[in-house]
Design a protein around this motif. Sequence first.
Motif, mmCIF file in Angstrom:
data_model
loop_
_atom_site.group_PDB
_atom_site.id
_atom_site.type_symbol
_atom_site.label_atom_id
_atom_site.label_comp_id
_atom_site.label_asym_id
_atom_site.label_seq_id
_atom_site.Cartn_x
_atom_site.Cartn_y
_atom_site.Cartn_z
ATOM 1 N N LEU A 8 0.930 -1.286 0.048
ATOM 2 C CA LEU A 8 -0.035 0.031 -0.161
ATOM 3 C C LEU A 8 0.794 1.348 -0.097
ATOM 4 O O LEU A 8 1.674 1.384 0.897
ATOM 5 N N THR A 9 0.684 2.036 -1.013
ATOM 6 C CA THR A 9 2.047 2.999 -1.207
ATOM 7 C C THR A 9 1.441 4.497 -0.895
ATOM 8 O O THR A 9 0.350 4.928 -1.347
ATOM 9 N N PHE A 10 1.972 5.138 -0.006
ATOM 10 C CA PHE A 10 1.824 6.587 0.276
ATOM 11 C C PHE A 10 2.631 7.396 -0.484
ATOM 12 O O PHE A 10 3.960 7.551 -0.339
ATOM 13 N N ASP A 11 2.131 8.438 -1.141
ATOM 14 C CA ASP A 11 2.883 9.672 -1.555
ATOM 15 C C ASP A 11 2.954 10.538 -0.349
ATOM 16 O O ASP A 11 1.996 10.643 0.075
ATOM 17 N N CYS A 12 4.020 11.061 -0.212
ATOM 18 C CA CYS A 12 4.264 11.936 1.047
ATOM 19 C C CYS A 12 5.386 12.823 0.914
ATOM 20 O O CYS A 12 6.334 12.758 0.046
ATOM 21 N N ALA A 13 5.513 13.933 1.862
ATOM 22 C CA ALA A 13 6.417 14.879 1.763
ATOM 23 C C ALA A 13 7.608 14.496 2.641
ATOM 24 O O ALA A 13 8.827 14.628 2.255
ATOM 25 N N ASP A 14 7.508 13.631 3.792
ATOM 26 C CA ASP A 14 8.621 13.209 4.525
ATOM 27 C C ASP A 14 8.190 11.652 4.656
ATOM 28 O O ASP A 14 7.635 11.146 5.574
ATOM 29 N N ALA A 15 9.034 10.851 3.808
ATOM 30 C CA ALA A 15 8.971 9.492 3.926
ATOM 31 C C ALA A 15 9.132 8.794 5.111
ATOM 32 O O ALA A 15 8.449 8.094 5.697
ATOM 33 N N TYR A 32 14.940 0.592 5.044
ATOM 34 C CA TYR A 32 15.334 1.638 4.284
ATOM 35 C C TYR A 32 16.862 1.476 3.896
ATOM 36 O O TYR A 32 17.494 1.098 4.749
ATOM 37 N N ASP A 33 17.255 2.092 2.829
ATOM 38 C CA ASP A 33 18.779 2.216 2.365
ATOM 39 C C ASP A 33 19.038 3.616 2.067
ATOM 40 O O ASP A 33 18.287 4.642 2.245
ATOM 41 N N GLU A 34 19.970 3.792 0.818
ATOM 42 C CA GLU A 34 20.207 5.134 0.573
ATOM 43 C C GLU A 34 19.313 5.670 -0.429
ATOM 44 O O GLU A 34 19.195 6.856 -0.530
ATOM 45 N N ASP A 35 18.092 4.883 -0.792
ATOM 46 C CA ASP A 35 16.818 5.476 -1.504
ATOM 47 C C ASP A 35 16.014 6.253 -0.681
ATOM 48 O O ASP A 35 16.153 5.918 0.585
ATOM 49 N N PRO A 36 15.391 7.189 -1.408
ATOM 50 C CA PRO A 36 14.461 7.894 -0.491
ATOM 51 C C PRO A 36 13.078 7.284 0.067
ATOM 52 O O PRO A 36 12.508 7.424 0.924
ATOM 53 N N GLU A 37 12.910 5.916 -0.567
ATOM 54 C CA GLU A 37 11.511 5.325 -0.203
ATOM 55 C C GLU A 37 12.013 4.613 1.212
ATOM 56 O O GLU A 37 12.960 4.308 1.476
ATOM 57 N N LEU A 51 3.582 -1.623 3.784
ATOM 58 C CA LEU A 51 3.427 -0.125 3.427
ATOM 59 C C LEU A 51 4.823 0.398 2.764
ATOM 60 O O LEU A 51 5.869 0.392 3.471
ATOM 61 N N LEU A 52 4.576 1.207 1.630
ATOM 62 C CA LEU A 52 5.852 1.780 0.965
ATOM 63 C C LEU A 52 5.458 3.339 1.066
ATOM 64 O O LEU A 52 4.376 3.778 0.649
ATOM 65 N N PHE A 53 6.395 4.184 1.457
ATOM 66 C CA PHE A 53 6.450 5.450 1.563
ATOM 67 C C PHE A 53 7.312 6.175 0.485
ATOM 68 O O PHE A 53 8.412 6.009 0.804
ATOM 69 N N ILE A 54 6.866 6.828 -0.250
ATOM 70 C CA ILE A 54 7.614 7.571 -1.380
ATOM 71 C C ILE A 54 7.521 9.108 -1.275
ATOM 72 O O ILE A 54 6.443 9.766 -1.302
ATOM 73 N N PRO A 55 8.742 9.934 -1.264
ATOM 74 C CA PRO A 55 8.528 11.202 -1.204
ATOM 75 C C PRO A 55 7.979 11.806 -2.659
ATOM 76 O O PRO A 55 8.484 11.393 -3.597
ATOM 77 N N VAL A 56 7.213 12.686 -2.613
ATOM 78 C CA VAL A 56 6.798 13.317 -3.858
ATOM 79 C C VAL A 56 6.815 15.144 -3.521
ATOM 80 O O VAL A 56 6.573 15.448 -2.224
ATOM 81 N N PRO A 57 6.864 15.649 -4.504
ATOM 82 C CA PRO A 57 7.159 17.179 -4.232
ATOM 83 C C PRO A 57 5.788 18.236 -4.003
ATOM 84 O O PRO A 57 5.505 18.928 -3.126
ATOM 85 N N GLU A 58 4.428 17.275 -4.503
ATOM 86 C CA GLU A 58 3.450 17.945 -4.518
ATOM 87 C C GLU A 58 2.610 17.643 -2.966
ATOM 88 O O GLU A 58 2.805 16.436 -2.727
#
Length: 135
Positions: A8-15, A32-37, A51-58
Amino acid sequence: MTIHIRHLTFDCADARGLAEFWSAITGWHLFYDEDPEVVVAKSYPSTETMLLFIPVPEPKTAKNRLHMDIKPVDTTRDELVERALGLGATILGDHRTEDGGGFVALQDPEGNEFCIELGDHERKPHGPMKIGLTI
């Protein structure tokens, strides 16, 4: 055909920050590792849904079209609501009933909606649920 819902993926400002909130709510681990996810899961890799958290700009701009309903296993609905509030969630709607039933609609620190229901151990017994088929 059989499928497995992997994330279940969350687009977010602060992953990392949002993943820490959900890790505290679920009791699952952060990966986590060096990737922003960031992944929150019982284990990794896993055959269970993560649960997957991915930073997005919007920023988030509207109500979610999909949300999670969660229920406690080893605590009560009300204790889990208080825990979520202490971690930064806010109540959107309190739908608890006088007879002890109902649920609470909340949003996480980035505004994603979720509901906390009664745990199975808190529910009154009722008949079997009907199964419908859609073609």
